[in-house]
Design a protein around this motif. Structure first.
Motif, PDB file in Angstrom:
ATOM      1  N   LYS A  11       0.523  -1.012  -0.133  1.00  0.00           N
ATOM      2  CA  LYS A  11      -0.049   0.203   0.328  1.00  0.00           C
ATOM      3  C   LYS A  11       1.032   1.377  -0.159  1.00  0.00           C
ATOM      4  N   VAL A  12       2.092   0.883   1.096  1.00  0.00           N
ATOM      5  CA  VAL A  12       2.622   1.924   0.590  1.00  0.00           C
ATOM      6  C   VAL A  12       3.646   2.897  -0.563  1.00  0.00           C
ATOM      7  N   TYR A  13       3.869   1.402  -1.462  1.00  0.00           N
ATOM      8  CA  TYR A  13       4.472   1.859  -2.292  1.00  0.00           C
ATOM      9  C   TYR A  13       3.256   2.370  -3.182  1.00  0.00           C
ATOM     10  N   GLU A  14       2.400   1.942  -3.637  1.00  0.00           N
ATOM     11  CA  GLU A  14       1.177   2.406  -4.084  1.00  0.00           C
ATOM     12  C   GLU A  14       1.229   3.784  -4.316  1.00  0.00           C
ATOM     13  N   VAL A  15       0.510   4.354  -3.004  1.00  0.00           N
ATOM     14  CA  VAL A  15       0.730   5.927  -2.569  1.00  0.00           C
ATOM     15  C   VAL A  15       1.421   6.528  -3.086  1.00  0.00           C
ATOM     16  N   VAL A  16       2.759   6.161  -2.701  1.00  0.00           N
ATOM     17  CA  VAL A  16       4.114   6.792  -2.918  1.00  0.00           C
ATOM     18  C   VAL A  16       3.466   7.062  -4.398  1.00  0.00           C
ATOM     19  N   ARG A  17       3.888   5.744  -5.375  1.00  0.00           N
ATOM     20  CA  ARG A  17       3.871   6.544  -6.833  1.00  0.00           C
ATOM     21  C   ARG A  17       2.603   7.052  -7.239  1.00  0.00           C
ATOM     22  N   LYS A  18       1.708   7.305  -6.376  1.00  0.00           N
ATOM     23  CA  LYS A  18       0.897   8.280  -6.935  1.00  0.00           C
ATOM     24  C   LYS A  18       0.484   9.763  -6.649  1.00  0.00           C
ATOM     25  N   ILE A  19       2.132  10.004  -5.663  1.00  0.00           N
ATOM     26  CA  ILE A  19       1.147  11.449  -6.190  1.00  0.00           C
ATOM     27  C   ILE A  19       2.347  11.969  -6.619  1.00  0.00           C
ATOM     28  N   PRO A  20       1.589  13.126  -7.332  1.00  0.00           N
ATOM     29  CA  PRO A  20       1.858  14.181  -8.159  1.00  0.00           C
ATOM     30  C   PRO A  20       3.131  14.890  -8.660  1.00  0.00           C
ATOM     31  N   GLY A  28       4.019  10.359   8.277  1.00  0.00           N
ATOM     32  CA  GLY A  28       3.176  10.266   9.164  1.00  0.00           C
ATOM     33  C   GLY A  28       1.670  10.139   7.987  1.00  0.00           C
ATOM     34  N   ALA A  29       1.489  11.007   7.098  1.00  0.00           N
ATOM     35  CA  ALA A  29       0.405  11.268   6.551  1.00  0.00           C
ATOM     36  C   ALA A  29      -0.352   9.611   5.470  1.00  0.00           C
ATOM     37  N   ILE A  30       1.265   9.068   5.151  1.00  0.00           N
ATOM     38  CA  ILE A  30       1.120   7.594   4.611  1.00  0.00           C
ATOM     39  C   ILE A  30       0.312   6.753   5.565  1.00  0.00           C
ATOM     40  N   ALA A  31       1.604   6.571   6.657  1.00  0.00           N
ATOM     41  CA  ALA A  31       0.546   5.838   7.934  1.00  0.00           C
ATOM     42  C   ALA A  31      -0.695   6.307   8.259  1.00  0.00           C
ATOM     43  N   GLU A  32      -1.190   7.472   8.367  1.00  0.00           N
ATOM     44  CA  GLU A  32      -2.303   7.924   9.080  1.00  0.00           C
ATOM     45  C   GLU A  32      -3.717   7.594   7.785  1.00  0.00           C
ATOM     46  N   TYR A  33      -2.674   7.784   6.577  1.00  0.00           N
ATOM     47  CA  TYR A  33      -3.633   6.874   5.403  1.00  0.00           C
ATOM     48  C   TYR A  33      -3.964   6.061   5.143  1.00  0.00           C
ATOM     49  N   LEU A  34      -3.279   4.891   5.751  1.00  0.00           N
ATOM     50  CA  LEU A  34      -3.384   3.629   5.581  1.00  0.00           C
ATOM     51  C   LEU A  34      -4.215   3.175   6.839  1.00  0.00           C
ATOM     52  N   GLY A  35      -4.381   4.255   7.804  1.00  0.00           N
ATOM     53  CA  GLY A  35      -4.856   3.486   9.119  1.00  0.00           C
ATOM     54  C   GLY A  35      -4.488   3.457  10.470  1.00  0.00           C
ATOM     55  N   SER A  36      -2.944   3.445  10.009  1.00  0.00           N
ATOM     56  CA  SER A  36      -1.907   3.225  11.307  1.00  0.00           C
ATOM     57  C   SER A  36      -0.680   4.379  12.220  1.00  0.00           C
ATOM     58  N   LYS A  37      -2.089   5.688  11.404  1.00  0.00           N
ATOM     59  CA  LYS A  37      -0.759   6.487  12.156  1.00  0.00           C
ATOM     60  C   LYS A  37      -0.406   6.267  13.620  1.00  0.00           C
ATOM     61  N   GLY A  38       0.760   6.499  13.467  1.00  0.00           N
ATOM     62  CA  GLY A  38       1.415   6.258  14.825  1.00  0.00           C
ATOM     63  C   GLY A  38       2.693   5.498  13.956  1.00  0.00           C
ATOM     64  N   SER A  39       2.920   4.596  13.047  1.00  0.00           N
ATOM     65  CA  SER A  39       3.630   3.801  12.867  1.00  0.00           C
ATOM     66  C   SER A  39       4.830   4.355  11.493  1.00  0.00           C
ATOM     67  N   ALA A  40       4.439   5.498  11.513  1.00  0.00           N
ATOM     68  CA  ALA A  40       5.339   6.005  10.456  1.00  0.00           C
ATOM     69  C   ALA A  40       6.803   5.397  10.282  1.00  0.00           C
ATOM     70  N   ARG A  41       7.754   4.722  11.483  1.00  0.00           N
ATOM     71  CA  ARG A  41       8.609   4.039  10.718  1.00  0.00           C
ATOM     72  C   ARG A  41       8.153   3.344  10.188  1.00  0.00           C
ATOM     73  N   MET A  42       7.131   2.403   9.810  1.00  0.00           N
ATOM     74  CA  MET A  42       7.120   1.410   9.208  1.00  0.00           C
ATOM     75  C   MET A  42       7.384   2.155   7.604  1.00  0.00           C
ATOM     76  N   VAL A  43       6.596   2.861   7.122  1.00  0.00           N
ATOM     77  CA  VAL A  43       6.442   4.012   6.218  1.00  0.00           C
ATOM     78  C   VAL A  43       8.121   4.446   6.046  1.00  0.00           C
ATOM     79  N   GLY A  44       8.663   4.111   6.516  1.00  0.00           N
ATOM     80  CA  GLY A  44      10.151   4.576   6.120  1.00  0.00           C
ATOM     81  C   GLY A  44      10.752   3.181   5.909  1.00  0.00           C
ATOM     82  N   TRP A  45      10.848   2.367   6.765  1.00  0.00           N
ATOM     83  CA  TRP A  45      11.155   0.475   6.478  1.00  0.00           C
ATOM     84  C   TRP A  45      10.438   0.057   5.056  1.00  0.00           C
ATOM     85  N   ALA A  46       9.399   0.679   5.006  1.00  0.00           N
ATOM     86  CA  ALA A  46       8.734   0.400   3.439  1.00  0.00           C
ATOM     87  C   ALA A  46       9.793   1.002   2.178  1.00  0.00           C
ATOM     88  N   MET A  47       9.918   1.579   2.483  1.00  0.00           N
ATOM     89  CA  MET A  47      11.095   2.701   1.989  1.00  0.00           C
ATOM     90  C   MET A  47      12.799   2.419   1.730  1.00  0.00           C
TER      91      MET A  47
END
Length: 111
Positions: A11-20, A28-47
Motif C-alpha cells: 500500500k505504501v508503494y502504491e500511494v507513493v507512486r501516486k504522488i503527483p 506520517g501522512a501515509i501511515a495515517e492514510y493506511l490507518g496506522s497513524k503512529g507507525s510512520a516508522r514502518m513507512v520509512g522501513w518500506a521505503m
DNA sequence: TTGCTGACCGACG
DNA sequence: CCGTCGGCCAGCA
C-alpha cells in the motif's frame, strides 16, 4: 493463490507512486492514510525496501514532517534526493524543502 | 523468545 | 535550541 491482500508495504508503494509530479508527502501522512497513524516508522522501513520493487518508487517525494530530507542518505548519494526534487521544481536548501506546505500533498486528497 | 534497530512523530524539560 | 523518551511495528541475530 489467490488473492494476496495488499500488505502494508504494498500500500505504501502504491500511494507513493501516486504522488503527483512536483509534490511531496510525509511518512506520517501515509501511515495515517493506511490507518496506522503512529507507525510512520514502518513507512520509512518500506521505503528502505522500496528499491527491491520492480516498479520504481519515487521515495524522494517522501520526507519527514518538517519537510526535511531525512532519507537522502539511502539514495546512494546524499545529493540525489535533493537533485530529483529540484528537477521537479521543489526548492531545497540545507536538506529542507522550501514552501513545504505549498508542495505538500496528502494521500487523503485521493478521490 | 528476547532484544535491538530504524528513511518517524509528538511531548517534555 | 537541544537532548531524551515512549509509542508504533517489521526484520534480524
Amino acid at each position: 493463490m489467490p488473492s494476496s491482500e495488499p500488505s502494508f508495504f504494498e500500500k505504501v508503494y502504491e500511494v507513493v507512486r501516486k504522488i503527483p509530479y512536483g509534490r511531496v508527502t510525509t511518512y506520517g501522512a501515509i501511515a495515517e492514510y493506511l490507518g496506522s497513524k503512529g507507525s510512520a516508522r514502518m513507512v520509512g522501513w518500506a521505503m528502505n525496501q522500496s528499491h527491491s520493487q520492480q516498479e520504481a518508487v519515487p521515495a524522494h517525494r517522501v520526507v519527514n514532517r518538517k519537510g526535511l530530507l531525512t532519507g537522502k542518505r539511502h539514495f546512494g548519494s546524499p545529493n540525489i534526493m535533493k537533485t530529483l526534487l529540484e528537477q521537479e521544481g521543489v526548492q531545497v536548501v540545507e536538506d529542507q524543502i522550501q514552501n513545504f506546505n505549498d508542495h505538500f500533498w496528502s494521500p487523503l486528497e485521493l478521490t
